[in-house]
Design an enzyme around this catalytic site. Structure first.
Site, PDB file in Angstrom:
ATOM      1  N   CYS B  15      43.093  40.412  96.537  1.00  0.00           N
ATOM      2  CA  CYS B  15      44.411  39.743  96.616  1.00  0.00           C
ATOM      3  C   CYS B  15      44.264  38.079  96.178  1.00  0.00           C
ATOM      4  O   CYS B  15      43.532  37.917  95.772  1.00  0.00           O
ATOM      5  CB  CYS B  15      45.025  39.482  98.000  1.00  0.00           C
ATOM      6  SG  CYS B  15      43.808  38.752  98.981  1.00  0.00           S
ATOM      7  N   CYS B  18      41.841  35.792  97.236  1.00  0.00           N
ATOM      8  CA  CYS B  18      40.331  36.023  96.525  1.00  0.00           C
ATOM      9  C   CYS B  18      40.390  35.084  95.001  1.00  0.00           C
ATOM     10  O   CYS B  18      39.351  34.271  95.073  1.00  0.00           O
ATOM     11  CB  CYS B  18      40.129  37.394  95.979  1.00  0.00           C
ATOM     12  SG  CYS B  18      40.015  38.514  97.419  1.00  0.00           S
ATOM     13  N   CYS B  83       8.503  40.293  61.176  1.00  0.00           N
ATOM     14  CA  CYS B  83       7.555  39.863  61.947  1.00  0.00           C
ATOM     15  C   CYS B  83       8.256  39.455  63.436  1.00  0.00           C
ATOM     16  O   CYS B  83       9.397  39.545  63.556  1.00  0.00           O
ATOM     17  CB  CYS B  83       6.635  38.840  61.755  1.00  0.00           C
ATOM     18  SG  CYS B  83       7.591  37.193  61.342  1.00  0.00           S
ATOM     19  N   CYS B  86      10.701  36.832  63.484  1.00  0.00           N
ATOM     20  CA  CYS B  86      12.025  36.953  62.973  1.00  0.00           C
ATOM     21  C   CYS B  86      12.893  37.158  64.228  1.00  0.00           C
ATOM     22  O   CYS B  86      14.039  36.841  64.601  1.00  0.00           O
ATOM     23  CB  CYS B  86      11.956  38.245  61.931  1.00  0.00           C
ATOM     24  SG  CYS B  86      11.476  37.983  60.509  1.00  0.00           S
ATOM     25  N   ASP B 499      65.702  19.844  63.423  1.00  0.00           N
ATOM     26  CA  ASP B 499      65.385  19.301  62.365  1.00  0.00           C
ATOM     27  C   ASP B 499      66.149  20.124  61.402  1.00  0.00           C
ATOM     28  O   ASP B 499      66.556  21.132  61.268  1.00  0.00           O
ATOM     29  CB  ASP B 499      63.961  19.279  61.946  1.00  0.00           C
ATOM     30  CG  ASP B 499      63.520  18.860  60.732  1.00  0.00           C
ATOM     31  OD1 ASP B 499      63.861  17.671  60.358  1.00  0.00           O
ATOM     32  OD2 ASP B 499      62.789  19.554  59.986  1.00  0.00           O
ATOM     33  N   ASP B 698      59.338  22.195  61.838  1.00  0.00           N
ATOM     34  CA  ASP B 698      58.531  22.983  61.130  1.00  0.00           C
ATOM     35  C   ASP B 698      57.015  22.879  61.590  1.00  0.00           C
ATOM     36  O   ASP B 698      56.200  23.537  61.004  1.00  0.00           O
ATOM     37  CB  ASP B 698      58.575  22.954  59.457  1.00  0.00           C
ATOM     38  CG  ASP B 698      58.387  21.309  59.169  1.00  0.00           C
ATOM     39  OD1 ASP B 698      57.695  20.830  59.783  1.00  0.00           O
ATOM     40  OD2 ASP B 698      58.598  21.337  57.861  1.00  0.00           O
ATOM     41  N   ASP B 702      57.048  17.022  61.694  1.00  0.00           N
ATOM     42  CA  ASP B 702      57.856  16.785  63.094  1.00  0.00           C
ATOM     43  C   ASP B 702      56.985  16.613  64.066  1.00  0.00           C
ATOM     44  O   ASP B 702      57.157  16.717  65.356  1.00  0.00           O
ATOM     45  CB  ASP B 702      58.853  18.000  63.192  1.00  0.00           C
ATOM     46  CG  ASP B 702      59.633  17.878  62.135  1.00  0.00           C
ATOM     47  OD1 ASP B 702      60.313  16.946  61.848  1.00  0.00           O
ATOM     48  OD2 ASP B 702      60.188  18.783  61.672  1.00  0.00           O
TER      49      ASP B 702
END
Lengths: 48, 805
Positions: B15, B18, B83, B86, B499, B698, B702
């Site tokens: 709920c 929690c 090896c 790596c 704009d 845009d 702006d």
């Protein structure tokens, strides 16, 4: 039905069967308990 | 100080209390700046200082609070290791990646097992990282069990428990139903009235199925808090143990028909599990938008590699790959058309139902559908950089964020359970001592009813489910809200600043008027003008050339070209000398324009840029270009005004041009000749007089105004910059989306208020009814179980809202 759901359903049915079976066995050994009834019958029985 | 963000999937919450507890717990960790938990999504988002805290600490904390962090596991085959060093290198590198909880390399098996948070790191990220080290990771085909959706697993588990509980509760319910006066005729097997049979049936339901409530309650109480589990555990235990006490008491007394409450506890648990099941299913549906978006992604792509055409998984497409898209196929990644022409269906991303024609040089968005032509595309964005991936990210973040309106619900659910327990105890005492003195069973019944009717679940779900459904639905129409707070704020807007360039207009000038002197042949005139202008790189010249080409006129080549900055151009075409430009250009070369200047002024008043044309020293005509108004701008602005909003146009253009455009679209309030940095000032001025302002632009030049406004809306195709700068991204470049966004916000907020009202009203009405004894415990349980379901179902109504798109 998914397997996991099936397990729960089967477990419940088996358990219910065990409870009913257990009670039936117990009731057969004690005849007074074996009757089937409704509340109406039970009320009538209690009146007597 | 650097700051990082982590998102973890949490399981085990029951709920809203929690969620609040986890949130508080995480915030206590040193280095955590903020933590929010979304109960509906079961996710937490943590902002932290990586030097002081890490994911392991968060996981530990969440587990200590009694919950689990869900992580995915993936196993790879590694090639290229020589090896153990790596193996060590790969392991270290993977463990350093954000979102990786644990990576273990097995050198002998040449494999690596990775535990990771899919919200933070993807399989392709891991592959890419290790590729840079010189090794290759190949994902193993078999997925580990944990990768199966944990939600689906939980639903299945609850389904199983519900059926188990239902089967065992049925005989108890049967016995209970036949207790009523009007159902006493129902035949009832004697065994179901036996206290020991009832005990045998109720016990597994109480402890196996209901065990989860005990565990939840224990965890909550251990952390000195209380949640719904505490209420359920208390209520059902009271019924069960009281019945057990009566059963034991009946031994030897010979009483067969003692008044028991086993059915109350068992039926309650069954109903609550059923409610949780419905809730989980409905919650899953509220995140459908994300699933839909994810489903849009193409799975494979046809690319040209080493001169060969090959079909490869989408994850393997690299930037720069040439991708082939056949008619009817999905565009796999974002890219640019290199060859071909086709109509593309972008409705899945923008809501725009009409396919858009695209040709060489145009950009295409991954997941859109190529309708009819063959396209050769150069991949420009792949993986998490694609527009679709970014949209999914924005929607996920929005769905996971909290709206300020939720604070009320958080505060209430935090103190709710202790208050309810208090009310239940008072109810018990009042009934036991005053209303039915000495009637323990009756007082207990009321106590149980109060406990179970009150559940904070509905309250906790009220806001997040609506936010999820609302933001998801908006995303389907190309409206991306960045967060719940923006979804909430949008409905309060009263002023919209638009704009001009690129928002009200298309932002791309085009040829609008051609005026000729008497006797001049239009085709000849345009051929000369077009040929002269094709050498110029000026945007206005490009618009003229484009416009002339569209008329089907073929252009030749000029013998001479000279750009005269601030005046125009001079060119020689087919032996004819042309001057194209301003009044001053004509005056400078002593060209008599006569009365034609009045025509030029008329065009300028209409917001157009007019250029005079002279051929061989004589005035020949005028060509005018203008930024065209978007088709839907006028209708969209009228719609905004009808919604009671004040619409303002802002532009750097001169007042005359601005007014001409504003008149055409029906805007009365114009702010012209404003520099980009001045736009933010204008927004502030309106805010200072108490307006709630949205700036629509845009998203690039702006940006300051977008950030200053109460809500910044970026018009764009979901590009990074636009999405970063704005609170809302309108993927379609259509102003109708503004009204749609406001409409969606209003609907969502109304939905949240309805949910909060019903969740609160349900408790406010339900608790007194239960305390007064008008509600049997099993009925209270059923009502409680369905309260949260009703809240989620109400939120899902948002998914059916129709927008204008």
């Amino acid at each position: 039905m998914k397997k996991s759901i099936m397990i729960w359903v089967i477990s419940a049915i088996v358990y219910l069967g065990v409870v009913i079976g257990g009670y039936s066995v117990y009731a057969s050994m004690n005849p007074k308990m074996g009757e089937q009834t409704s509340h109406v019958l039970n009320d009538q029985r209690e009146k007597y | 100080m650097s700051q990082k963000e982590a998102t973890l999937q949490i399981s085990g919450m029951t709920c809203a209390a929690c969620a609040t507890r986890i949130e508080k717990g995480l915030k206590k960790i040193e280095g955590v700046e903020d933590a929010t938990v979304n109960f509906a999504l079961e996710k937490t988002n943590i902002k932290y200082d990586p030097e002081k805290a890490d994911i392991a600490k968060f996981k530990e904390k969440v587990q200590s609070l009694g919950y689990n962090v869900v992580s995915d596991k993936v196993e790879f085959d590694i090639t290229g290791m020589t090896c153990a060093a790596c193996a060590n290198k790969i392991e270290k590198r993977l463990n350093k990646l954000d979102g990786i909880e644990k990576a273990t390399v097995n050198f002998a098996l040449e494999s690596v097992l990775v535990e990771y948070s899919p919200n933070q790191v993807s399989v392709s990220d891991m592959k890419e990282t290790i590729k840079k080290l010189g090794y290759t990771l190949e994902q193993k085909q078999e997925k580990s069990g944990e990768q199966v959706d944990h939600r689906q697993k939980e639903i299945e588990k609850q389904q199983g428990k519900f059926l188990f509980s239902l089967i065992l509760s049925f005989p108890l319910l049967w016995a209970m139903v036949s207790h009523f006066e009007f159902t006493r005729f129902i035949w009832l097997p004697d065994m179901f009235m036996n206290p020991w049979v009832q005990l045998a049936l109720a016990t597994p339901v109480q402890f196996i199925v209901g065990g989860q409530f005990y565990v939840g309650a224990y965890k909550a109480l251990r952390n000195k808090s209380a949640n719904m589990d505490v209420l359920v555990a208390l209520g059902t235990s009271a019924a069960y143990f009281y019945s057990l006490y009566l059963s034991i008491k009946s031994i030897g007394s010979g009483a067969h028909m003692v008044e028991l409450y086993y059915e109350t506890s068992a039926v309650l648990i069954t109903l609550i599990i059923l409610g949780k099941l419905f809730e989980a299913k409905a919650k899953g549906r509220s995140s459908e938008a994300i699933k839909k978006l994810m489903g849009l992604q193409a799975k494979t792509a046809t690319v040209m590699r080493d001169g060969q055409e090959m079909n490869i998984p989408i994850e393997e497409v690299l930037v720069g790959d040439i991708v082939y898209v056949k008619p009817g196929e999905k565009v796999p990644v974002d890219g640019e058309i290199m060859e071909g022409r086709s109509a593309l269906d972008e409705s899945m991303l923008t809501g725009e139902s009409i396919p858009i024609d695209k040709t060489v040089g145009d950009t295409v968005i991954g997941s859109t559908i190529n309708k009819n032509g063959f396209l050769k595309i150069k991949a420009t964005k792949v993986g998490k950089d694609t527009a679709l991936a970014q949209i999914i990210k924005v929607v996920e973040e929005a769905q996971g964020s909290k709206a300020p309106i939720q604070r009320l619900a958080d505060v209430i659910s935090g103190i709710f359970v202790p208050i309810v327990v208090g009310i239940a105890i008072v109810t018990f005492l009042v009934w036991y001592f005053f209303l039915s003195p000495g009637e323990f069973a009756e007082a207990l019944e009321k106590f149980i009813a109060v406990l179970v009717i009150a559940c904070p679940c509905a309250l906790g779900l009220a806001t997040p489910t609506s936010i999820m459904a609302g933001s998801g639905r908006a995303a389907e129409f190309g409206i991306l809200f960045k967060g719940g707070e923006h979804l909430e704020m949008t409905h309060r807007l009263d002023t919209i600043i638009l704009d001009k360039t690129g928002t009200v207009t298309n932002g791309k000038p085009s040829l609008t008027d051609v005026l000729l002197t008497e006797g001049m042949d239009e085709t000849e005139f345009l051929k000369l003008v077009g040929t002269a202008e094709r050498n110029s790189e000026h945007p206005l010249a490009e618009a003229i050339v484009e416009g002339i080409k569209e008329k089907g006129i073929e252009l030749g080549s000029s013998d001479l070209f000279e750009a005269i900055p601030g005046f125009g151009i001079r060119s020689t075409v087919n032996g004819k000398q042309l001057f194209i430009g301003t009044r001053r250009l004509m005056a400078k070369h002593h060209i008599d324009v006569g009365d034609e200047l009045s025509k030029m002024e008329t065009l300028e008043k209409q917001g157009k840029t007019a250029m005079l044309v002279a051929i061989d020293g004589h005035y020949a005509g005028i060509v005018a270009v203008a930024d065209t108004i978007k088709e839907t701008s006028k209708e969209a602005i009228a719609r905004l005004q009808n919604m009671g909003l004040e619409v303002v146009m802002i532009t750097g253009d001169n007042t005359q041009t601005a007014k001409a455009i504003a008149d055409q679209v029906g805007i009365k309030h114009v702010i012209a000749e404003v520099l980009p940095e001045g736009k933010a000032e204008e927004v502030k001025k309106l805010q200072q007089v108490g307006k709630k302002v949205a700036m629509v632009g845009d998203g690039i030049n702006d940006a300051p105004a977008l950030a200053t406004a109460d809500i910044g809306m970026a018009i764009g195709t979901g590009t990074d910059v636009a999405m970063e700068a704005a609170d809302i991204t309108l993927i379609r470049g259509d102003l109708m989306s503004i009204a749609d966004a406001i409409f969606m916000s209003k609907k969502t907020i109304t939905n949240i208020k309805q949910n909060l009202f019903w969740a609160l009203a349900y408790n406010c009405i339900g608790i007194p009814i239960a305390a007064a004894g008008f509600l049997a415990p099993w009925l209270a349980g059923a009502a409680m179980a369905f309260s949260s379901v009703s809240v989620v179902l109400n939120a899902l109504r948002l998914q059916r809202i129709k927008l204008k798109a």
